[in-house]
Design a protein around this motif. Sequence first.
Motif, short mmCIF file in Angstrom:
data_model
loop_
_atom_site.label_atom_id
_atom_site.label_comp_id
_atom_site.label_asym_id
_atom_site.label_seq_id
_atom_site.Cartn_x
_atom_site.Cartn_y
_atom_site.Cartn_z
N GLU A 1 17.37 53.98 38.00
CA GLU A 1 16.31 55.55 37.98
C GLU A 1 16.59 56.35 38.32
N THR A 2 17.77 56.27 38.91
CA THR A 2 18.93 57.59 39.62
C THR A 2 19.89 57.85 39.06
N LYS A 3 20.98 59.00 39.10
CA LYS A 3 22.51 59.32 38.43
C LYS A 3 23.13 58.62 39.74
N PRO A 4 23.01 58.70 41.22
CA PRO A 4 23.67 57.82 41.89
C PRO A 4 23.71 56.90 41.84
N GLN A 5 22.38 55.62 41.75
CA GLN A 5 22.60 54.79 41.25
C GLN A 5 23.74 54.46 40.02
N HIS A 6 23.42 55.12 38.83
CA HIS A 6 23.91 54.95 37.83
C HIS A 6 25.48 55.51 38.17
N ASP A 7 25.97 55.92 39.08
CA ASP A 7 27.48 56.82 39.22
C ASP A 7 28.04 55.29 40.35
N PHE A 8 26.91 54.72 41.05
CA PHE A 8 27.67 53.47 42.21
C PHE A 8 27.70 52.03 41.30
N ASN A 9 26.81 52.29 39.30
CA ASN A 9 27.09 50.92 38.66
C ASN A 9 28.42 51.04 38.39
N LEU A 10 28.77 52.20 37.31
CA LEU A 10 29.83 53.02 37.10
C LEU A 10 31.65 52.88 38.07
N ALA A 11 31.27 53.65 39.14
CA ALA A 11 32.27 52.76 39.70
C ALA A 11 32.74 51.08 40.07
N LEU A 12 31.69 50.11 40.07
CA LEU A 12 31.97 49.77 40.70
C LEU A 12 32.16 48.26 39.04
N SER A 13 31.64 48.94 38.46
CA SER A 13 31.85 48.51 36.92
C SER A 13 33.51 48.37 36.61
N GLN A 14 34.32 50.03 36.83
CA GLN A 14 35.36 50.36 37.11
C GLN A 14 36.22 49.29 37.98
N THR A 15 36.06 48.95 39.35
CA THR A 15 36.49 48.84 40.35
C THR A 15 36.56 46.52 39.19
N ARG A 16 35.52 46.37 38.90
CA ARG A 16 35.34 45.25 38.59
C ARG A 16 36.55 44.78 36.96
N LEU A 17 37.44 46.26 37.03
CA LEU A 17 37.83 46.00 36.17
C LEU A 17 39.05 45.08 36.02
N LYS A 18 39.90 45.00 37.08
CA LYS A 18 41.21 44.48 38.10
C LYS A 18 40.63 42.90 37.59
N ILE A 19 39.41 41.95 38.19
CA ILE A 19 39.54 40.58 37.30
C ILE A 19 39.47 40.03 35.58
N ASP A 20 39.07 41.85 35.59
CA ASP A 20 39.32 40.93 33.97
C ASP A 20 40.30 41.59 33.79
N MET A 21 40.91 42.33 34.16
CA MET A 21 43.12 42.74 33.57
C MET A 21 43.03 40.90 34.12
N THR A 22 42.66 40.64 35.34
CA THR A 22 44.33 40.20 35.82
C THR A 22 43.85 38.22 35.20
N PHE A 23 42.56 37.91 34.37
CA PHE A 23 41.43 36.91 33.72
C PHE A 23 43.13 36.98 32.35
N ALA A 24 43.05 38.32 32.13
CA ALA A 24 43.92 39.69 30.64
C ALA A 24 45.48 38.62 30.74
N ILE A 25 45.80 38.74 32.05
CA ILE A 25 47.04 39.02 31.95
C ILE A 25 47.23 37.39 31.99
N LEU A 26 46.97 36.38 33.01
CA LEU A 26 46.86 34.69 33.02
C LEU A 26 46.52 34.04 31.71
#
Length: 176
Positions: free
Chosen positions: A77-102
């Motif tokens: 509902e707010t820009k801070p919430q959107h920015d939080f979600n974006l940062a969380l998503s970018q951090t979560r990319l590491k697990i996606d990369m790990t699965f891809a590597i495996l």
Amino acid sequence: MTVLKATHSLNVQMTCDHQCMVTNLDVRWPGSMHDTQIFEKSLLCQRFQEGLFDGLLVGDRTYACQSFLMTPHPDTETKPQHDFNLALSQTRLKIDMTFAILKAQFNCLRDLKVSPERASQIILHNIATIRKERVASDYHLPLDVIDPFTQDHPTGRAVRDAITAEYFTWHSIKAK
């Protein structure tokens, strides 16, 4: 003539660090089991609940937000919430990369052509080989369970809101 594809499904719960190194792995569960159920039954969840770890886990929307497991705001509902979600998503990319590597390193992980029990042993063996560790092979598979509806825990929502307010609100950023 119909050709049936003989593949199986296995739900793998895995955590990794910022260098895509696997830090926790649970491969005991059938593909139909919900992520939240797997996490709630895990030793990792138990240890976080007991306060044995500092820090936070990052999860996607399939998990319930808890005081130690951050998930995205469901409706930004707010820009801070959107920015939080974006940062969380970018951090979560590491697990996606790990699965891809495996999956790139071990083709057997793409389509399981062996039973989930055997796949569990293969996955554990491969991860242990990479990490130069020994793995116990005593696992029991649970019965398939239908996915439940997941609701965030109130304490998880409070922690997520506090992080959003502290680090993703313009007033907080400007003051620092």
